[in-house]
Design an enzyme around this catalytic site. Structure first.
Site, PDB file in Angstrom:
ATOM      1  N   ASN A  12       8.794 -14.578   5.238  1.00  0.00           N
ATOM      2  CA  ASN A  12       9.016 -13.762   4.035  1.00  0.00           C
ATOM      3  C   ASN A  12      10.198 -12.839   4.312  1.00  0.00           C
ATOM      4  OD1 ASN A  12       8.903 -11.983   1.894  1.00  0.00           O
ATOM      5  ND2 ASN A  12       6.974 -11.026   2.518  1.00  0.00           N
ATOM      6  N   LYS A  14      11.567 -10.889   2.325  1.00  0.00           N
ATOM      7  CA  LYS A  14      11.476  -9.650   1.509  1.00  0.00           C
ATOM      8  C   LYS A  14      12.821  -9.376   0.834  1.00  0.00           C
ATOM      9  CE  LYS A  14       7.953  -7.977   4.629  1.00  0.00           C
ATOM     10  NZ  LYS A  14       7.154  -6.853   5.068  1.00  0.00           N
ATOM     11  N   HIS A  98       1.217  -9.625  -2.347  1.00  0.00           N
ATOM     12  CA  HIS A  98       1.619  -9.002  -1.079  1.00  0.00           C
ATOM     13  C   HIS A  98       1.296  -7.508  -1.153  1.00  0.00           C
ATOM     14  CE1 HIS A  98       4.092  -7.482   2.181  1.00  0.00           C
ATOM     15  NE2 HIS A  98       4.102  -8.706   2.663  1.00  0.00           N
ATOM     16  N   GLU A 100       2.888  -5.014  -0.338  1.00  0.00           N
ATOM     17  CA  GLU A 100       3.982  -4.180  -0.848  1.00  0.00           C
ATOM     18  C   GLU A 100       4.012  -4.214  -2.371  1.00  0.00           C
ATOM     19  OE1 GLU A 100       7.035  -5.908   1.603  1.00  0.00           O
ATOM     20  OE2 GLU A 100       6.132  -4.975   3.366  1.00  0.00           O
ATOM     21  N   GLU A 168      -3.428 -10.165   5.752  1.00  0.00           N
ATOM     22  CA  GLU A 168      -2.403  -9.280   6.286  1.00  0.00           C
ATOM     23  C   GLU A 168      -2.918  -7.842   6.288  1.00  0.00           C
ATOM     24  OE1 GLU A 168       1.739 -11.097   5.907  1.00  0.00           O
ATOM     25  OE2 GLU A 168       1.367 -10.046   4.033  1.00  0.00           O
ATOM     26  N   GLY A 174       4.919  -4.755   9.656  1.00  0.00           N
ATOM     27  CA  GLY A 174       6.154  -4.066  10.018  1.00  0.00           C
ATOM     28  C   GLY A 174       5.984  -2.937  11.015  1.00  0.00           C
ATOM     29  N   SER A 213       3.173  -8.298  11.882  1.00  0.00           N
ATOM     30  CA  SER A 213       3.798  -8.148  13.200  1.00  0.00           C
ATOM     31  C   SER A 213       3.626  -9.373  14.103  1.00  0.00           C
ATOM     32  CB  SER A 213       3.287  -6.874  13.890  1.00  0.00           C
ATOM     33  OG  SER A 213       3.686  -5.727  13.159  1.00  0.00           O
TER      34      SER A 213
END
Ligand code: PEP
Length: 252
Positions: A12, A14, A98, A100, A168, A174, A213
């Protein structure tokens, strides 16, 4: 289960990547052309690069995916991209829900579910993301949160061929932090149980990716865990060498 479905390693990108980033996709293409990998490999570039990435990897086995889609096929939705548009540009899948998108755009389970239905309507595989926040984890709510998200975000008609779940943990995305192997095994087992309870044989065959990660240094351990059928990779998918180092966990 880990041994009976073809794993998927999806990158991904992003909101990263200008045209120069295509060189990384080409490097992945070139490397995969020379190796035998047991996993499906997918790149999810930003929508602006999707068609160009399709050209860049043409003739290879690399699959492409979008990072989000609108629920409608077309219409007056300025700035949005439909699942049909992603498919038209070369995508075979789209990430929905996701964390985010859930956090920054306030997306709720029912919207994620509608997006997954839109993906299916367009012939795309929906990669449906779930995962707990740090606060939910420390409150001992991980499995409750994940089960609730699965119940609300997966369409009733979801099938193994068109639906992938990505677990996730939000706090692992991240950050360089990862759950222990035992934690991953426990949550993936709970997800598998929920999928089988709702979708029977289809749920048994759905791939469950781990994301958060994943790096070349930890991929082998994470991807060997029971019910982990691949990875959704953010930061480490931007450099071909890192991404290939993760894919290599499935090398022969
Ligand atoms: C992600 O955002 O889907 C992700 C897994 O990111 P990272 O690999 O950078 O933690």
């Amino acid at each position: 289960m880990t041994g009976s479905v073809r794993p998927l390693v999806a990158g991904n990108w992003k909101m990263n990547g200008l045209a120069a980033q295509l060189a990384e996709a080409q490097a992945v293409r070139d490397a995969l052309g020379e190796s035998s990998v047991a996993a499906e490999v997918m790149i999810c570039p930003p929508a602006t690069l999707l068609a160009q990435t399709a050209w860049a990897v043409k003739g290879s086995s690399i699959l492409l995916g979008g990072q989000d889609c609108h629920t409608e096929a077309a219409g007056a939705y300025t700035g949005d991209v439909s699942a049909e548009m992603l498919a038209d540009a070369g995508a075979r899948a789209v990430i929905v829900g996701h964390s985010e998108r859930r956090a920054v755009h306030g997306e709720l389970d029912r919207q994620v579910r509608a997006k997954a239905e839109a993906a299916h309507r367009a012939g795309l595989t929906a990669i449906v993301c779930v995962g707990e926040t740090a606060g939910e984890r420390s409150a001992g709510l991980t499995e409750d949160v994940v089960r609730r998200q699965l119940a609300g975000s997966l369409p009733d008609a979801a099938m193994a061929a068109n639906t992938v779940v990505a677990y996730e943990p939000v706090w692992a995305i991240g950050t360089g932090l990862t759950p222990t192997a035992a934690d991953v095994a426990r949550v993936h087992a709970a997800i598998r149980q929920a999928l089988i309870a709702r979708f029977a044989g289809e749920g048994a065959g759905m791939r469950i990716l781990y994301g958060g990660s994943v790096k070349p240094t930890n991929a082998r351990e994470l991807l060997a865990i029971e019910n982990v059928n691949g990875a959704l990779v953010g930061g480490a998918s931007l450099k071909a060498s890192d991404f290939l180092g993760i894919v290599a966990a499935y090398g022969n």
